[in-house]
Write a protein that holds these residues in place. Structure first.
Motif, PDB file in Angstrom:
ATOM      1  N   VAL A   1       0.834  -1.210   0.000  1.00 11.88           N
ATOM      2  CA  VAL A   1       0.000   0.000   0.000  1.00 11.88           C
ATOM      3  C   VAL A   1       0.866   1.256   0.000  1.00 11.88           C
ATOM      4  N   ASN A   2       1.790   1.337   0.943  1.00 10.93           N
ATOM      5  CA  ASN A   2       2.587   2.567   1.070  1.00 10.93           C
ATOM      6  C   ASN A   2       4.067   2.277   1.322  1.00 10.93           C
ATOM      7  N   ASP A   3       4.511   1.067   0.933  1.00 12.38           N
ATOM      8  CA  ASP A   3       5.874   0.674   1.320  1.00 12.38           C
ATOM      9  C   ASP A   3       6.834   0.508   0.140  1.00 12.38           C
ATOM     10  N   SER A   4       6.526   1.105  -1.011  1.00 10.19           N
ATOM     11  CA  SER A   4       7.419   0.937  -2.173  1.00 10.19           C
ATOM     12  C   SER A   4       8.637   1.854  -2.083  1.00 10.19           C
ATOM     13  N   GLU A   5       9.661   1.496  -2.860  1.00 10.50           N
ATOM     14  CA  GLU A   5      10.876   2.328  -2.912  1.00 10.50           C
ATOM     15  C   GLU A   5      10.543   3.724  -3.427  1.00 10.50           C
ATOM     16  N   GLU A   6       9.663   3.756  -4.418  1.00 10.37           N
ATOM     17  CA  GLU A   6       9.275   5.036  -5.018  1.00 10.37           C
ATOM     18  C   GLU A   6       8.665   5.972  -3.963  1.00 10.37           C
ATOM     19  N   LEU A   7       7.812   5.399  -3.126  1.00  7.73           N
ATOM     20  CA  LEU A   7       7.178   6.231  -2.089  1.00  7.73           C
ATOM     21  C   LEU A   7       8.190   6.663  -1.026  1.00  7.73           C
ATOM     22  N   ALA A   8       9.154   5.810  -0.735  1.00 11.49           N
ATOM     23  CA  ALA A   8      10.202   6.191   0.229  1.00 11.49           C
ATOM     24  C   ALA A   8      10.957   7.409  -0.298  1.00 11.49           C
ATOM     25  N   LYS A   9      11.247   7.383  -1.607  1.00  6.86           N
ATOM     26  CA  LYS A   9      11.975   8.518  -2.209  1.00  6.86           C
ATOM     27  C   LYS A   9      11.108   9.779  -2.185  1.00  6.86           C
ATOM     28  N   LYS A  10       9.822   9.602  -2.484  1.00  8.75           N
ATOM     29  CA  LYS A  10       8.922  10.765  -2.449  1.00  8.75           C
ATOM     30  C   LYS A  10       8.814  11.321  -1.039  1.00  8.75           C
ATOM     31  N   LEU A  11       8.804  10.424  -0.072  1.00  8.77           N
ATOM     32  CA  LEU A  11       8.719  10.854   1.330  1.00  8.77           C
ATOM     33  C   LEU A  11       9.955  11.676   1.706  1.00  8.77           C
ATOM     34  N   ALA A  12      11.111  11.180   1.287  1.00 14.18           N
ATOM     35  CA  ALA A  12      12.363  11.891   1.580  1.00 14.18           C
ATOM     36  C   ALA A  12      12.342  13.288   0.949  1.00 14.18           C
ATOM     37  N   LYS A  13      11.826  13.364  -0.253  1.00 18.65           N
ATOM     38  CA  LYS A  13      11.779  14.652  -0.945  1.00 18.65           C
ATOM     39  C   LYS A  13      10.816  15.609  -0.229  1.00 18.65           C
ATOM     40  N   LEU A  14       9.660  15.077   0.108  1.00 20.50           N
ATOM     41  CA  LEU A  14       8.646  15.897   0.774  1.00 20.50           C
ATOM     42  C   LEU A  14       9.173  16.494   2.083  1.00 20.50           C
TER      43      LEU A  14
END
Ligand code: SAH
Ligand code: SF4
Length: 361
Positions: free
Chosen positions: A268-281
């Motif tokens: 749901v929310n645990d992909s690498e892509e989302l981790a990168k987006k989280l870091a950017k945010l």
């Protein structure tokens, strides 16, 4: 009748001073009372030896000191203790005592149920029942310190039990003031954490009311996903939330940091892509990130992220320079996120009746 009396358990020092003034007594009585109640654990006016008989009678006629009741206690082998608390109304809430190496943390509830319906949360699944009063909130800490025999005193409090604390703002602030009060529990701001799903108007108000630590339940770096799993995001979207976090940090001249909570749900929310987006945010927000593997509960189809994905997610954030912690789940039912025990109670009238099957497998 007790209903008409004021429950002074939930009064901060300031409020007690106003109360004593109103009844024609000197303000210093407030200091004496708060010490009896929150330092010595005394609730009986007759046992307050520095109050004369006349004052005791007056207090008994106007006021009472009444904490909620511990209905059940569930202890895990690792030492986590979950308490089921019964309120005057019959509603049930949970609090959890979590022993750590140098701390004894108490996780407390601010509402019975919650209206915000985050899709991964057992409390949200129950809907909203009621706001706790200040005495019901501070009463949890009082019970943990004075009504739990042989247990060490609480050193840290987190508003991470049932409910959204910032939607019960005034009682939460009043109880936090009592926690901080030197004549009461004397907990420093670092030892009290208010966790919110992101109620931005109240985040903006918080710093001017009481100085405590702030945790934000983010759980997703995009509005599309957050709208889905934390529906309050539709009202207070991510950009507003980040803006409020920055205002909070600016109030303290950049000397603070916020905790970002992120529940990891498989697929749901645990992909690498989302981790990168989280870091950017979060790149410009002074924060540390706490990853929490999803805690499954009856009626939920979500699964906890697997260990490999958790590690990858964590590594991406750490490589971007974020202090990232992983909340250890102790693998037992008692340790589960708040709301699970009450959720397992009979779907009976607002949890007034306990069902008979075993709550903890
Ligand atoms: N309403 C507030 C505080 C209570 S919830 C808030 O949302 O912040 C406290 C924390 O527990 C939140 O970060 C929440 O997302 C998390 N939580 C809720 N259900 C969970 C579950 N099933 N597994 C893991 N964490 C959960
Ligand atoms: Fe309410 Fe917090 Fe649960 Fe969301 S996570 S439903 S805000 S208690």
């Amino acid at each position: 009748m007790s209903e008409e009396k004021l429950n002074l358990l939930g009064y901060s020092l300031q409020s007690l001073e106003a109360f004593f003034e109103q009844i024609g007594e000197p303000k210093f009585r407030a200091k004496q009372l708060i010490k009896w109640v929150h330092q010595k654990g005394v609730l009986d006016f007759d046992k307050m030896s520095d109050f004369n008989k006349q004052l005791r009678l007056k207090l008994k006629s106007l006021a009472l000191l009444l904490p909620p009741k511990i209905e059940e206690i569930h202890t895990s082998p690792e030492g986590t203790i979950k308490y089921l608390i019964k309120l005057d109304s019959g509603s049930m809430v949970e609090m959890v005592r979590i022993p750590e190496k140098k701390r004894m943390t108490l996780c407390i509830s601010s509402q019975a149920g919650c209206a915000l319906q985050c899709t991964f949360c057992a409390t949200g699944a129950q809907g909203f029942d009621k706001n706790l009063t200040a005495d019901e909130i501070i009463g949890q800490l009082w019970l943990a310190n004075f009504n739990s025999k042989d247990q060490p005193l609480i050193t840290n409090v987190v508003f991470m039990g049932m409910g959204e604390p910032l939607l019960n703002f005034v009682p939460v602030i009043e109880s936090a003031k009592i926690m901080k009060e030197q004549l009461a529990y004397g907990l420093s701001r670092k030892r009290i954490t208010i966790s919110t799903s992101g109620i931005t108007p109240q985040i903006d108000q918080l710093s001017s009311e009481v100085d405590v630590s702030l945790a934000i339940s983010l759980h997703a770096p995009t509005n599309k996903l957050r709208d889905e799993i934390v529906p309050i995001n539709k009202k207070y979207p991510i950009s507003e939330l980040i803006n409020s976090c920055n205002k909070y940090l600016a109030f303290y001249n950049g000397k603070r940091s916020i905790t970002i909570e992120y529940v990891l749900i498989d697929g749901v929310n645990d992909s690498e892509e989302l981790a990168k987006k989280l870091a950017k945010l979060l790149s410009k927000v002074s924060c540390k990130i706490n990853l929490i593997p999803f805690n499954p509960f009856d009626g939920s189809n979500y699964k906890r992220s697997n260990n490999k994905n958790i590690e990858v997610f964590k590594k991406i954030l750490m490589n971007k320079g974020f202090i990232t912690t992983l909340r250890v789940t102790r693998g037992d039912a008692v340790d589960g996120a708040c709301g699970q025990l009450v959720g397992k109670l009979a779907k009976s009238v607002k949890g007034k009746k306990l069902i008979s099957h075993q709550l903890i497998p």
